[in-house]
Design a protein around this motif. Structure first.
Motif, PDB file in Angstrom:
ATOM      1  N   PHE A  41       4.180 -11.447  -3.500  1.00 41.34           N
ATOM      2  CA  PHE A  41       4.773 -10.922  -2.443  1.00 41.34           C
ATOM      3  C   PHE A  41       6.194 -11.287  -2.070  1.00 41.34           C
ATOM      4  CE2 PHE A  41       0.417 -11.939  -1.670  1.00 41.34           C
ATOM      5  CZ  PHE A  41      -0.047 -10.519  -1.977  1.00 41.34           C
ATOM      6  N   PRO A  42       7.127 -10.860  -2.944  1.00 40.56           N
ATOM      7  CA  PRO A  42       8.594 -11.480  -3.030  1.00 40.56           C
ATOM      8  C   PRO A  42       9.233 -10.858  -1.853  1.00 40.56           C
ATOM      9  CG  PRO A  42       8.268  -9.668  -4.801  1.00 40.56           C
ATOM     10  CD  PRO A  42       6.822  -9.793  -4.201  1.00 40.56           C
ATOM     11  N   ARG A  43       9.040  -9.703  -1.130  1.00 40.21           N
ATOM     12  CA  ARG A  43       9.594  -9.209  -0.030  1.00 40.21           C
ATOM     13  C   ARG A  43       9.180  -9.609   1.367  1.00 40.21           C
ATOM     14  NH1 ARG A  43      10.201  -3.135  -1.700  1.00 40.21           N
ATOM     15  NH2 ARG A  43       8.056  -3.393  -2.147  1.00 40.21           N
ATOM     16  N   LEU A  44       8.048 -10.145   1.366  1.00 35.56           N
ATOM     17  CA  LEU A  44       7.237 -10.327   2.430  1.00 35.56           C
ATOM     18  C   LEU A  44       8.043 -11.812   3.087  1.00 35.56           C
ATOM     19  CD1 LEU A  44       4.814  -9.172   3.939  1.00 35.56           C
ATOM     20  CD2 LEU A  44       3.523 -10.908   2.915  1.00 35.56           C
ATOM     21  N   GLU A  45       8.369 -11.526   4.239  1.00 35.24           N
ATOM     22  CA  GLU A  45       9.191 -12.620   5.184  1.00 35.24           C
ATOM     23  C   GLU A  45       7.973 -13.505   5.891  1.00 35.24           C
ATOM     24  OE1 GLU A  45      12.485 -11.441   7.354  1.00 35.24           O
ATOM     25  OE2 GLU A  45      13.526 -10.431   5.645  1.00 35.24           O
ATOM     26  N   ALA A  46       7.536 -14.670   5.658  1.00 33.61           N
ATOM     27  CA  ALA A  46       6.676 -15.137   6.238  1.00 33.61           C
ATOM     28  C   ALA A  46       7.300 -16.496   6.936  1.00 33.61           C
ATOM     29  CB  ALA A  46       5.642 -15.918   5.188  1.00 33.61           C
ATOM     30  N   LEU A  47       6.364 -16.896   8.095  1.00 33.73           N
ATOM     31  CA  LEU A  47       6.788 -18.149   8.903  1.00 33.73           C
ATOM     32  C   LEU A  47       5.778 -18.899   8.317  1.00 33.73           C
ATOM     33  CD1 LEU A  47       8.283 -19.566  11.042  1.00 33.73           C
ATOM     34  CD2 LEU A  47       6.636 -18.847  12.548  1.00 33.73           C
ATOM     35  N   ALA A  49      -4.231  -5.393   6.750  1.00 34.12           N
ATOM     36  CA  ALA A  49      -4.164  -6.377   8.029  1.00 34.12           C
ATOM     37  C   ALA A  49      -3.558  -5.686   9.080  1.00 34.12           C
ATOM     38  CB  ALA A  49      -3.625  -7.728   7.657  1.00 34.12           C
ATOM     39  N   ALA A  50      -2.538  -4.906   8.910  1.00 33.14           N
ATOM     40  CA  ALA A  50      -1.519  -4.091  10.119  1.00 33.14           C
ATOM     41  C   ALA A  50      -2.442  -3.414  10.843  1.00 33.14           C
ATOM     42  CB  ALA A  50      -0.517  -3.709   9.539  1.00 33.14           C
ATOM     43  N   ASP A  51      -3.332  -2.626  10.080  1.00 31.90           N
ATOM     44  CA  ASP A  51      -4.394  -1.695  10.893  1.00 31.90           C
ATOM     45  C   ASP A  51      -5.324  -2.291  11.859  1.00 31.90           C
ATOM     46  OD1 ASP A  51      -2.966   0.529   9.544  1.00 31.90           O
ATOM     47  OD2 ASP A  51      -4.564   0.342   8.005  1.00 31.90           O
ATOM     48  N   HIS A  52      -5.216  -3.759  11.579  1.00 34.48           N
ATOM     49  CA  HIS A  52      -6.283  -4.289  12.435  1.00 34.48           C
ATOM     50  C   HIS A  52      -5.546  -5.462  13.443  1.00 34.48           C
ATOM     51  CE1 HIS A  52      -9.942  -2.779  10.638  1.00 34.48           C
ATOM     52  NE2 HIS A  52      -9.305  -2.682   9.542  1.00 34.48           N
ATOM     53  N   LEU A  53      -4.502  -5.290  13.580  1.00 35.51           N
ATOM     54  CA  LEU A  53      -3.834  -6.268  14.270  1.00 35.51           C
ATOM     55  C   LEU A  53      -2.969  -5.435  15.490  1.00 35.51           C
ATOM     56  CD1 LEU A  53      -1.742  -8.430  11.620  1.00 35.51           C
ATOM     57  CD2 LEU A  53      -3.551  -9.167  13.519  1.00 35.51           C
ATOM     58  N   ALA A  57      -0.610 -11.179  14.813  1.00 35.37           N
ATOM     59  CA  ALA A  57      -0.096 -11.821  13.765  1.00 35.37           C
ATOM     60  C   ALA A  57      -1.324 -12.402  12.749  1.00 35.37           C
ATOM     61  CB  ALA A  57       0.579 -12.997  14.013  1.00 35.37           C
ATOM     62  N   LEU A  58      -1.405 -12.580  11.436  1.00 34.90           N
ATOM     63  CA  LEU A  58      -1.986 -13.005  10.637  1.00 34.90           C
ATOM     64  C   LEU A  58      -1.650 -14.145  10.334  1.00 34.90           C
ATOM     65  CD1 LEU A  58      -4.239 -12.725   8.441  1.00 34.90           C
ATOM     66  CD2 LEU A  58      -2.610 -11.870   6.981  1.00 34.90           C
ATOM     67  N   GLU A  68       4.680  -6.917  12.443  1.00 37.67           N
ATOM     68  CA  GLU A  68       5.771  -5.916  11.868  1.00 37.67           C
ATOM     69  C   GLU A  68       6.267  -6.114  10.512  1.00 37.67           C
ATOM     70  OE1 GLU A  68       9.115  -8.846  13.902  1.00 37.67           O
ATOM     71  OE2 GLU A  68       8.534  -6.817  15.217  1.00 37.67           O
ATOM     72  N   ALA A  69       5.945  -7.510  10.182  1.00 31.44           N
ATOM     73  CA  ALA A  69       6.225  -7.829   8.689  1.00 31.44           C
ATOM     74  C   ALA A  69       5.199  -7.219   7.746  1.00 31.44           C
ATOM     75  CB  ALA A  69       6.129  -9.512   8.518  1.00 31.44           C
ATOM     76  N   LEU A  70       3.893  -7.026   8.168  1.00 30.79           N
ATOM     77  CA  LEU A  70       2.948  -6.565   7.216  1.00 30.79           C
ATOM     78  C   LEU A  70       3.067  -5.156   7.400  1.00 30.79           C
ATOM     79  CD1 LEU A  70       0.053  -8.770   8.607  1.00 30.79           C
ATOM     80  CD2 LEU A  70       0.837  -8.623   6.286  1.00 30.79           C
ATOM     81  N   ALA A  71       3.481  -4.488   8.437  1.00 29.38           N
ATOM     82  CA  ALA A  71       3.473  -2.834   8.548  1.00 29.38           C
ATOM     83  C   ALA A  71       4.836  -2.310   7.778  1.00 29.38           C
ATOM     84  CB  ALA A  71       3.574  -2.510  10.062  1.00 29.38           C
TER      85      ALA A  71
END
Length: 286
Positions: free
Chosen positions: A260-266, A235-239, A244-245, A283-286
Motif C-alpha cells: 500500500f505505497p500510497r496509503l498515509e498511515a499514522l 473498512a471505509a464503508d464501516h467507519l 479510524a482503523l 479519509e485516508a481509506l476512502a
C-alpha cells in the motif's frame, strides 16, 4: 529449598532446553517464575515477598514436572495454565485461540485512541477478536461505548464468550460470527484489528510454541497482507465520518508499505517500537 532457588533452577532448565518465549514472557526466569508460582498456587506478582518461602519435596516435584511438560511439548505456558494477562487483566486461553499479546492494547490503555471517539454514542468493533481480550479492554476503557467483537472461528468465539462473561460484560459486548467485515453492523468510530499477518516465509520457520497456535489466526499469505487487503477495501464503508482503523501488523511494515505505497498511515509508538501498530483515518481509506 527456597522458592527463589527452585525458580532459578527451573529457569536454567528452560534456557538449556532452548524453548522459545514471547507468549507473556520474554526470558527463562520470568517464564519459570510464572509456571512455578502458578503450580504452587502463589500470587504471581508477590515474588519479592515469597522468594524465601520453604518448598516441600512434593511441591518441588510438581513444579519440576510442569517445567518438564513445557520443555517436552513446547506448548506456550499460557496453554499449560489456561490463563494469560494483557494490561494486567486475566483471560482464559487454550489452543482454540492465540495467546493474547496484541500491541493495540498499549495505545488503548494509554488513552491515545480516545480522541477518535465521540463524547456520546461511540461504537467500537474488535475485528478478529480471538479470545476477546481487546474487546474487553475497550469496553472497560470506554464504559459508554457499544462494543462489537467479530470472529470467523466458532471455536475462538466460544473462548471469547467465556472471557466476556468472566469480566461481566455480556451486556456491553456483542459477539458476532463471520468472515472479515461481513458480520459488521453499520458504522463504527473505531475498528481495532489484530489480523493474521505473518508472511509465508516466517510461517515456515516458526518455532514450535507458535505452531501450537491456530494457523488461521497467524497466516497472512505470501507477504502477510491477504486479510489486510480485503479489510482495507471495505473498512471505509464501516467507519463513521471521523472514524479510524487501528491495525496491528507485527514485523510486516515493509510488506505493508510495499502493498500500500500510497496509503498515509499514522504509526503508533508501542513497547515494540513504532513499526507494529498503525492508525488509518477513514479519509485516508476512502
Amino acid at each position: 529449598m527456597k522458592l527463589i532457588e527452585l525458580i532459578d533452577s527451573q529457569a536454567a532448565r528452560l534456557s538449556e532446553a532452548g524453548v522459545c518465549f514471547g507468549h507473556g514472557t520474554t526470558n527463562a526466569f520470568d517464564e519459570a517464575a510464572w509456571l512455578v508460582q502458578w503450580k504452587l498456587g502463589l500470587a504471581l506478582d508477590r515474588l519479592d515477598d515469597n522468594e524465601g518461602l520453604a518448598i516441600t519435596p512434593e511441591q518441588q516435584a510438581g513444579a519440576q514436572a510442569l517445567i518438564t511438560e513445557r520443555i517436552t511439548t513446547r506448548r506456550p505456558a499460557a496453554y499449560l495454565t489456561g490463563e494469560a494477562w494483557l494490561q494486567g487483566l486475566p483471560f482464559y486461553v487454550d489452543e482454540r485461540v492465540i495467546v493474547p499479546r496484541s500491541l493495540i492494547a498499549e495505545p488503548l490503555a494509554e488513552g491515545l485512541l480516545d480522541p477518535w471517539l465521540p463524547e456520546a454514542g461511540a461504537r467500537v468493533l474488535d475485528l478478529c477478536t480471538g479470545n476477546a481480550s481487546l474487546a474487553v479492554l475497550a469496553a472497560l476503557a470506554w464504559p459508554d461505548a457499544a462494543v462489537d467483537a467479530s470472529e470467523l472461528s466458532a471455536e475462538a468465539l466460544a473462548v471469547a464468550a467465556r472471557n466476556v462473561e468472566r469480566h461481566g460484560l455480556q451486556d456491553r459486548i456483542a459477539l458476532l460470527a463471520g468472515d472479515g467485515l461481513a458480520p459488521a453492523r453499520g458504522r463504527y468510530d473505531l475498528i481495532l484489528c489484530n489480523p493474521p499477518y505473518v508472511n509465508q516465509e516466517s510461517m515456515d520457520s516458526l518455532p514450535p510454541e507458535y505452531r501450537a497456535e491456530p494457523a488461521l489466526a497467524l497466516a497472512g499469505g505470501v507477504d502477510g497482507m491477504d486479510f489486510v487487503r480485503a479489510l482495507l477495501r471495505g473498512a471505509a464503508d464501516h467507519l463513521s465520518e471521523a472514524g479510524a482503523l487501528v491495525l496491528e501488523i507485527g514485523h510486516e511494515r515493509a510488506h505493508f508499505e510495499a502493498a500500500f505505497p500510497r496509503l498515509e498511515a499514522l504509526w503508533l509508538d508501542t513497547s515494540a517500537g513504532a513499526d507494529s501498530v498503525l492508525l488509518l483515518p477513514r479519509e485516508a481509506l476512502a
